[in-house]
Design an enzyme around this catalytic site. Structure first.
Site, PDB file in Angstrom:
ATOM      1  N   GLU A 247       0.974  -1.157   0.098  1.00 56.05           N
ATOM      2  CA  GLU A 247      -0.226   0.118   0.170  1.00 56.05           C
ATOM      3  C   GLU A 247       0.909   1.269   0.006  1.00 56.05           C
ATOM      4  O   GLU A 247       1.954   1.203   0.713  1.00 56.05           O
ATOM      5  CB  GLU A 247      -0.926   0.025   1.159  1.00 56.05           C
ATOM      6  N   GLU A 297     -13.699   4.987   0.651  1.00 60.58           N
ATOM      7  CA  GLU A 297     -14.517   3.997   1.134  1.00 60.58           C
ATOM      8  C   GLU A 297     -15.203   4.579   2.463  1.00 60.58           C
ATOM      9  O   GLU A 297     -14.457   4.840   3.368  1.00 60.58           O
ATOM     10  CB  GLU A 297     -13.761   2.745   1.716  1.00 60.58           C
ATOM     11  N   LYS A 300     -15.364   2.952   6.184  1.00 56.94           N
ATOM     12  CA  LYS A 300     -13.961   2.428   6.909  1.00 56.94           C
ATOM     13  C   LYS A 300     -14.033   3.315   8.403  1.00 56.94           C
ATOM     14  O   LYS A 300     -14.596   4.288   8.646  1.00 56.94           O
ATOM     15  CB  LYS A 300     -12.762   2.933   6.306  1.00 56.94           C
ATOM     16  N   GLU A 308      -9.238   8.501   6.676  1.00 54.83           N
ATOM     17  CA  GLU A 308      -9.217   7.257   6.399  1.00 54.83           C
ATOM     18  C   GLU A 308     -10.446   6.766   5.226  1.00 54.83           C
ATOM     19  O   GLU A 308     -10.115   5.888   4.473  1.00 54.83           O
ATOM     20  CB  GLU A 308      -9.570   6.260   7.591  1.00 54.83           C
TER      21      GLU A 308
END
Length: 465
Positions: A247, A297, A300, A308
């Site tokens: 990542e 997202e 999250k 995040e």
């Protein structure tokens, strides 16, 4: 068979209104991603990747590690269901199984220290039994906090003292099985956690002050972080172990340093490295990496920070956030998702006739933000310049859209109203949700609480006045 070159991307699915897997795979193909990393082994995602030629890393969530560590049968069943069947009957090009996800983070309080290696060993044994161990390799995506430096220089690198022996056992096992070391490296987090961190050092193309490590020059924190790992491997006799960047990326909202400009600068700088085949001072060859991440997202956890939910190269609906040249498309820019369908062009806002002093306002906003996504509100965010009424409207609309524009989701007592005039302003977008076949995760089945109950929800992110 080795991994292809080029760039990979993480496909996370912690969203209330996820794009259909076929749409996401279309985005992967249109944008020239050759590799994709999943956080589980979702059958719909894997079926959509069938016969695409895209190489896949499937994931095993941390909550399965205990079962897989203690049962060879469970490991064999997992491989049969999630790897073998997709390779043999669906033509999915699975190359890696990621066993756990950053299992040694200090926030887990050692929960997975005893199960990660046994689970890794059992999955490898199951792959061997299935005749797949040559094609499919195991790995454990680890946070960069599993190593440290005693000198503030890469050459002082070694594995973290409290898990040193365990890390050596894992590294030895990976080496013996021709498997890579996977690490997640986040210069943004370095900046987020240390207000004195030199911001220029987080980027690849800046004029940051360089660090001289015995004649090796480091001009950015990614190179220094990566080569701290290289030193840790070298010191323990594994200088040739391959490394995957599992990542790497930069968020676009939820913090003063998380914005479109910084994300574009960071990711373009990294992509320029990928395109040029340029590695780090100690590993100058091409990098094997997966950008984090493909899409935002909104479900999250924000425990690490409000950013995040904003790591995507694309917004939740598959629209590009900024220009990014990846060297994989003729247009040299990100290609949006195709065929996305939206809910009606309507929003829930604070009623123009309502007063900011209305006692229903604060509990209503608290409830909306606790049950939807208000991470674009607050200091230094994309909606940080809204006035009090704007903040309230944003909160109401977030809850309304997350509940699929149900009329009852815009019935905050005497303070909300539905409008067909877009309240977005400047960089602050009041989103309209996409139509989905599934509800996604975190979709609220319950609608608005009575205002008295909502009072117990803590105040969120910003002040109303």
């Amino acid at each position: 068979m080795g991994s292809v070159g080029g760039i990979g991307v993480n496909w996370g699915t912690q969203a209330t209104h996820p794009l259909p897997p076929s749409t996401v795979v279309g985005m992967l193909k249109d944008n020239g991603f050759q590799k994709v990393k999943l956080f589980d082994a979702d059958s719909d995602a894997l079926n959509a990747l069938s016969n695409t030629g895209i190489q896949v890393m499937v994931g095993i969530p941390n909550d399965l590690l205990n079962t897989l560590a203690n049962s060879m049968e469970a490991a064999e069943n997992w491989v049969a269901k999630n790897v073998s069947s997709h390779i043999s009957t669906n033509g999915v090009d699975i190359r890696y199984v990621a066993v756990g996800n950053e299992p040694f983070l200090s926030t887990y309080n050692g929960s997975f220290l005893g199960t990660t290696l046994p689970a890794l060993q059992n999955i490898q044994a199951a792959l061997i039994k299935a005749g797949l161990s040559t094609l499919v390799k195991v790995t454990v995506p680890l946070n960069a906090d599993v190593y440290e430096t005693s000198t503030d220089l890469p050459s002082g690198g070694d594995f973290r003292a409290d898990i040193h022996d365990l890390m050596l056992s894992i590294v030895k096992f990976l080496s013996e099985n021709g498997a890579p070391f996977t690490v997640n490296i986040y210069p943004f987090i370095s900046l987020y956690e240390d207000p004195n961190f030199p911001i220029a050092y987080a980027f690849f193309d800046s004029n940051s002050s360089a660090i001289n490590d015995g004649g090796t020059i480091y001009k950015n924190v990614f190179d220094a972080n990566h080569d701290t790992l290289v030193w840790a491997l070298q010191k323990n006799g594994y200088e040739n172990l391959s490394i995957i960047i599992g990542e790497i990326g930069w968020p676009t909202d939820g913090d003063k340093n998380a914005n479109l400009k910084n994300a574009q600068q960071f990711n373009q700088g990294f992509m320029n490295r990928i395109i040029a085949g340029q590695g780090t001072p100690l590993r100058p060859g091409p990098l094997d990496a997966y950008l984090f991440s493909l899409v935002d997202e909104d479900a999250k956890s924000i425990q690490p920070g409000n950013f995040e939910r904003h790591w995507g190269l694309f917004y939740f609906d598959g629209q590009p956030k900024y220009t990014l040249t990846m060297g994989t498309t003729s247009s040299n820019s990100l290609v949006p998702a195709r065929g996305v369908q939206y809910l009606a062009q309507q929003w829930c806002i604070m009623s123009p006739s309502a007063s900011l002093d209305d006692p229903q306002v604060e509990p209503s906003v608290n409830y909306a933000c606790a049950n939807a996504d208000c991470t674009a509100l607050g200091y230094g965010t994309s909606c940080g310049n809204l006035d009090a009424r704007g903040n309230i409207s944003y909160a109401f609309n977030s809850y309304y859209q997350q509940n699929n524009q149900l009329e009852s989701a815009c019935q905050f007592p005497n303070v909300s109203v539905i409008t067909n005039k877009d309240p977005s302003t400047g960089d602050c977008k009041f989103r309209i949700m996409i139509k989905t076949v599934t509800s996604g995760v975190g979709l609220r089945s319950k609608l608005l609480m009575p205002a008295g109950l909502a009072m117990s929800v803590p105040v969120f992110l910003f002040t109303l006045v």
